[in-house]
Design an enzyme around this catalytic site. Sequence first.
Site, short mmCIF file in Angstrom:
data_model
loop_
_atom_site.label_atom_id
_atom_site.label_comp_id
_atom_site.label_asym_id
_atom_site.label_seq_id
_atom_site.Cartn_x
_atom_site.Cartn_y
_atom_site.Cartn_z
CG ASP A 21 -1.99 -1.07 1.16
OD1 ASP A 21 -2.04 -1.78 0.14
OD2 ASP A 21 -2.76 -1.19 2.12
CG ASP A 35 -12.62 -1.79 -0.99
OD1 ASP A 35 -12.18 -2.94 -1.24
OD2 ASP A 35 -12.17 -0.76 -1.52
#
Length: 253
Positions: free
Chosen positions: A8, A131
């Site tokens: 990330d 998500d």
Amino acid sequence: MLLIPAIDLKDGHCVRLEQGDMDKATVFSEDPGAMAAHWISKGARCLHLVDLNGAFAGKLKNESAIKSILKAVGDEIPVQLGGGIRDLETIERLLDDGISTVIIGTAAVKNPGFVQDACTAFPGHVMVGLDARDGKVATDGWSKITCHKVIDLAKKFEDWGVEAIIYTDIGRDGMLKGVNIDATVKLAQAIRIPVIASGGLSNNQDIDALCKAEEEGVMGVIAGRSIYASDLDLAAAQKYADELTLKYKKKTN
């Protein structure tokens, strides 16, 4: 069962967040390329990149870091990328640079037709990232919760050639509380697209449960904080997953 290390990216660094909170970022490396090389040395078969700044901004923000990762990886393993991908031009540029698969998240929720256009233009190179918090899909870097239910939205993409759905349980992401197996399996059972689990991977029990779910359509899991904090050794965990996959396949044959 494929264990996919996550990298990330925030402000050019490799970080891990807690439940998607940008103010709760732990920096694990200031050299994303070196981190990619590290995971390859540990036997990674694929890498999962997220441009966190891009997810909030709606356009890529960590291209320099992404290119350093691609340079480190070369042709060794495929690299998937999500975060800030909102147009076909960006997808084309990323694929030309060496990204294997793009992950469309917010744009897939706000404009599902964009996914169909992307799959038509770049067949075999498109995944969708859904998500969710408490079963409701989130967008814009998880900052906005919509009224969409994960399964209802995922069904829209079934006939368009999407390679996989990456399903993240936001409440478990970065918390080492275990993968939401029930929700992941329910999604996989409800659609004809393979599912990759994300959020909460913490130990071999999670891997065992996911391997049992392979026949339902769960093909992999994103590994984040657990491998960065050394709760799981990537090489050993992948070996364990491979052994379980063979074990459960024999039982079903």
